[in-house]
Each structure stands twice: as structure tokens, then as C-alpha cells.
Design an enzyme around this catalytic site. Structure first.
Site, PDB file in Angstrom:
ATOM      1  N   SER A  34      -7.690   0.293 -12.566  1.00  0.00           N
ATOM      2  CA  SER A  34      -8.078   0.373 -11.160  1.00  0.00           C
ATOM      3  C   SER A  34      -7.613  -0.887 -10.446  1.00  0.00           C
ATOM      4  O   SER A  34      -6.966  -1.743 -11.039  1.00  0.00           O
ATOM      5  CB  SER A  34      -9.596   0.506 -11.002  1.00  0.00           C
ATOM      6  OG  SER A  34     -10.233  -0.616 -11.574  1.00  0.00           O
ATOM      7  N   LYS A  39      -3.961   0.722   5.451  1.00  0.00           N
ATOM      8  CA  LYS A  39      -3.066  -0.232   4.789  1.00  0.00           C
ATOM      9  C   LYS A  39      -3.638  -1.634   4.890  1.00  0.00           C
ATOM     10  O   LYS A  39      -4.046  -2.084   5.955  1.00  0.00           O
ATOM     11  CB  LYS A  39      -1.680  -0.187   5.429  1.00  0.00           C
ATOM     12  CG  LYS A  39      -0.699  -1.179   4.820  1.00  0.00           C
ATOM     13  CD  LYS A  39       0.734  -0.902   5.195  1.00  0.00           C
ATOM     14  CE  LYS A  39       1.070  -1.357   6.575  1.00  0.00           C
ATOM     15  NZ  LYS A  39       2.533  -1.410   6.816  1.00  0.00           N
ATOM     16  N   TYR A  92      -6.768   3.607  -8.401  1.00  0.00           N
ATOM     17  CA  TYR A  92      -7.915   3.900  -7.538  1.00  0.00           C
ATOM     18  C   TYR A  92      -8.712   2.613  -7.317  1.00  0.00           C
ATOM     19  O   TYR A  92      -8.606   1.654  -8.074  1.00  0.00           O
ATOM     20  CB  TYR A  92      -8.794   5.002  -8.140  1.00  0.00           C
ATOM     21  CG  TYR A  92      -9.417   4.600  -9.457  1.00  0.00           C
ATOM     22  CD1 TYR A  92     -10.676   4.007  -9.504  1.00  0.00           C
ATOM     23  CD2 TYR A  92      -8.732   4.794 -10.650  1.00  0.00           C
ATOM     24  CE1 TYR A  92     -11.232   3.617 -10.715  1.00  0.00           C
ATOM     25  CE2 TYR A  92      -9.285   4.414 -11.857  1.00  0.00           C
ATOM     26  CZ  TYR A  92     -10.537   3.831 -11.882  1.00  0.00           C
ATOM     27  OH  TYR A  92     -11.083   3.442 -13.068  1.00  0.00           O
TER      28      TYR A  92
END
Length: 115
Positions: free
Chosen positions: A25, A9, A58
Site C-alpha cells: 500500500s 492528484k 491503495y
């Protein structure tokens, strides 16, 4: 049994750019990626603290040391430059392994890793 757990994270980074005219992305500074144990192509969840949006995309590698957090393509419509976001990745692992797993949680300062 396999379960999905928090792997990495980046907590409370600021969006530096939103580029609608780029294939989808999120571009992340490579220093931030390394600190959070994230890699290019990895699926991530983005949580925008300013507007409540939650979505997946992503990672693509951004310039090292730039502090870049850029949402690309359709995701650019879900954020504003300056928004505070949390970038989260998860991993599948065996239930017993997950009991001892320690995620990489990073609290950058001004989108930089101190130290």
C-alpha cells in the site's frame, strides 16, 4: 457512456519512507488525503519523477500532520526515500458529467498543506 477521468492528484510530494516488510500500500498523511479528496482503500497510481516508475496500489491513512508518504511492501522497491512522486486517483463517470467535473489537484509544500 462511462469514461475514466482524473479525480484527485497530490502533485510532487516527497517519499518519506519505504517499508519493504509491510503488507502493500501507500501510507499518506491524513491532511494530504483530505486536501486531495482521497480516502483509505482508494486505488491510486504512483508516478516517480526521479526514476520513471509508474505503478498502482491503495491508500492507508497516515498520521495527520506527519507529512508521511510511505511506500509499503513490493512498492518500496520502486522508490527511494526523497524521491518526488505524483499520486493520482481516477473516477468513472458519465461522459456528460465528466465535462463539468473539477478534480482536486493539490500542490503541497514540504508534504504539508499551507493555510
Amino acid at each position: 457512456m462511462m469514461i475514466e477521468v482524473l479525480k484527485s492528484k497530490l502533485h510532487c510530494v516527497q517519499v518519506t519512507e519505504a517499508n519493504l516488510n509491510y503488507m502493500g500500500s501507500i501510507t499518506i498523511d491524513e491532511d494530504l488525503m483530505d486536501a486531495a479528496n482521497m480516502i483509505a482503500g482508494e486505488k491510486v497510481q504512483i508516478v516517480d519523477n526521479n526514476n520513471g516508475e509508474r505503478f498502482e496500489t491503495y491508500i492507508i491513512k497516515g498520521e495527520r500532520g506527519s507529512g508521511c508518504i510511505c511506500l509499503n511492501g513490493a512498492a518500496a522497491r520502486k522508490v527511494q526515500v526523497g524521491d518526488t512522486v505524483i499520486i493520482i486517483s481516477y473516477a468513472l463517470m458519465d461522459f456528460e458529467e465528466a465535462k463539468n467535473f473539477k478534480p482536486s489537484v493539490v500542490f503541497p509544500h514540504d508534504n504539508k498543506i499551507l493555510g
